[in-house]
Structures are given as C-alpha cells and as structure tokens.
Scaffold this motif. Structure first.
Motif, short mmCIF file in Angstrom:
data_model
loop_
_atom_site.label_atom_id
_atom_site.label_comp_id
_atom_site.label_asym_id
_atom_site.label_seq_id
_atom_site.Cartn_x
_atom_site.Cartn_y
_atom_site.Cartn_z
N MET A 1 0.82 -1.22 0.00
CA MET A 1 0.00 0.00 0.00
C MET A 1 0.85 1.26 0.00
O MET A 1 0.40 2.32 0.44
N ASN A 2 2.09 1.16 -0.47
CA ASN A 2 3.01 2.30 -0.50
C ASN A 2 3.13 2.94 0.89
O ASN A 2 3.26 4.16 1.03
N THR A 3 3.13 2.12 1.94
CA THR A 3 3.13 2.64 3.31
C THR A 3 4.43 3.30 3.70
O THR A 3 4.43 4.22 4.52
N LEU A 4 5.56 2.84 3.18
CA LEU A 4 6.86 3.47 3.42
C LEU A 4 7.09 3.79 4.90
O LEU A 4 7.36 4.94 5.27
N PRO A 5 7.02 2.79 5.79
CA PRO A 5 7.12 3.08 7.22
C PRO A 5 8.52 3.30 7.74
O PRO A 5 8.69 3.75 8.88
N ALA A 6 9.55 2.99 6.95
CA ALA A 6 10.92 3.10 7.47
C ALA A 6 11.33 4.55 7.68
O ALA A 6 10.96 5.44 6.90
N ARG A 7 12.09 4.76 8.72
CA ARG A 7 12.74 6.05 8.98
C ARG A 7 14.22 5.76 9.20
O ARG A 7 14.59 4.77 9.83
N ASP B 1 2.67 -5.40 12.47
CA ASP B 1 3.06 -6.35 11.43
C ASP B 1 3.42 -5.63 10.14
O ASP B 1 4.45 -5.92 9.52
N THR B 2 2.59 -4.68 9.73
CA THR B 2 2.83 -3.96 8.48
C THR B 2 4.07 -3.10 8.57
O THR B 2 4.89 -3.06 7.64
N ALA B 3 4.24 -2.40 9.70
CA ALA B 3 5.40 -1.54 9.87
C ALA B 3 6.69 -2.34 9.87
O ALA B 3 7.66 -1.99 9.19
N TYR B 4 6.70 -3.44 10.63
CA TYR B 4 7.93 -4.22 10.76
C TYR B 4 8.32 -4.86 9.43
O TYR B 4 9.48 -4.80 9.01
N ARG B 5 7.36 -5.49 8.76
CA ARG B 5 7.67 -6.17 7.50
C ARG B 5 8.20 -5.18 6.46
O ARG B 5 9.22 -5.43 5.80
N ASN B 6 7.51 -4.07 6.30
CA ASN B 6 7.87 -3.16 5.22
C ASN B 6 9.09 -2.31 5.54
O ASN B 6 9.87 -1.98 4.64
N ALA B 7 9.31 -1.97 6.81
CA ALA B 7 10.54 -1.27 7.16
C ALA B 7 11.74 -2.19 6.99
O ALA B 7 12.83 -1.73 6.61
#
Length: 221
Positions: free
Chosen positions: A72-78, A144-150
């Motif tokens: 979903m183009n969440t791009l959670p990494a910082r 779950d979404t944040a960890y996987r995608n980051a």
C-alpha cells in the motif's frame, strides 16, 4: 492530496506504462558485474577505512531506497544516520561489546526504524483509496505492516548503498529497547536494525560462509 481522476488519471497511467516499456527496452537485465557488486560477491564488513562518505551520497541512497515497493506504499521506514562522536557514544550503549568497535569505526551507522503511525500518511502516499480504517485501533496489524515493510526498506538500503559503491555491515546484536529510549523516547518510532556503511577494510574479512543449493530450500509446484 487528491487522487487524479478522469483524463488526468488516464494520462498518468499511459505514461507509467510507456515509461516501463521504455525502461525494459533500454535495460533488459543487470550485468553480472552489477549483480556481483550488490549481492552475489558482496560481503558484510566489520572494519572500516577512514575514507569519508562523499557529500550528497546519503541523499542519493535514499532516493534509490524510497522507490522500492512496500505494501500500500506505506513506506514506514525512517533512517537516522549517526555520524558524530556524541551520537556514536549514545548508540554504543545499546551494543553487545563485540559490536562496539565495528560501529565506532564506521563513517556512518544507520538506524533503520519504523514509524508506528505510518498509516496517518496514507492520504498522501495512497491517495486513491482511504485505507486508514484498516489500521486505526488495530495495533497488531500496524506492528506487522510496519515491521515487514521497514525491514524490506532496510534491505533496499543495503543494496542501494552497495550499488553506489559503499560497503555495508548490518547488525542485530544490540538492544532495541535501549536504542528506542536513547533516540526515540516520546515518538512513534521503533528501531528495527542497524547498518554500518562506508569503505571497508577488507583485511578483516574471513571466508564466505556456506549457502544452500536451490534444491535444498526451494520447490516448484
């Protein structure tokens, strides 16, 4: 940000399709040398020369990383780039003893983190459909979404750094709780893993460790 509609949406979709066809027409695959550089013959490094990372290279790496796919183009990494002596000393508090010298000797250590409130940015990142309701109040799904995608973005970061000529050494031998307290207290960020980057001193390398053969871990059904 409003999602494009009508003729504007048709124009943008047509351009995206044309751009992809042009890309594939220009480059059908990476060279073997390029694949060797980013993955096949690349190594994780533990010692570093004192050669500094050129000005603007961190920004160049980011511009590559940000284009990697996430759900979903969440791009959670910082990404927090620790360069200063003070910053390194703060980060050292979290490390296992054997990892301190690896981190202190690197020109830059990246803290790859995830923003647990990433979904607040979906109206900008995913403007054609409001999916914030999927995350609002659903902490497990957010985590779950944040960890996987980051984590995915952290892998893109390592490949991008190698692609522009740097060496990398990822580390998980540290306390996430200490990093979070030291760097992210009072925020919605959580640390994922660390990655040293710079120009390696290859004299610290040992032989490459074994890898599985295709038939050992893969199946085609």
């Amino acid at each position: 940000m409003n999602a494009p509609v009508g003729a504007e949406l048709d124009r943008l979709r047509a351009k995206a399709q044309s751009d992809h066809r042009a890309l594939r027409g220009r480059i059908d695959r990476l060279s073997d040398d390029a694949i060797d550089l980013i993955l096949r013959d690349a190594r994780s490094h533990y010692a570093w020369t004192d050669t500094p990372i050129p000005e603007g290279m961190l920004e160049e790496i980011y511009e590559i990383v940000i284009n990697g796919p996430t759900s979903m183009n969440t791009l959670p990494a910082r990404f927090i780039f620790v360069k200063s002596k003070e910053g390194k000393e703060r980060l050292a508090k979290s490390l296992k003893p054997q990892n301190v010298s690896k981190m202190m000797g690197a020109p830059v250590t990246a803290i790859i983190a995830q923003d647990m409130n990433f979904w607040h940015e979906l109206p900008f990142l995913f403007p054609h459909e409001d999916r914030r309701h999927l995350f609002d109040g659903n902490d497990a799904y957010c985590e779950d979404t944040a960890y996987r995608n980051a984590t995915l973005q952290g892998a893109y970061f390592m490949i991008a750094a190698r692609a522009v000529g740097l060496d990398v050494g990822a580390m998980s031998g540290f306390s996430n709780a200490i990093v979070d307290e030291e760097f992210f207290a009072g925020t919605t960020l959580k640390s994922n893993f660390l990655c040293n980057i710079g120009y390696a001193d290859e004299t610290a390398l040992f032989q490459k460790l074994p890898r599985f053969e295709f038939d050992q871990v893969c199946s085609v059904i």
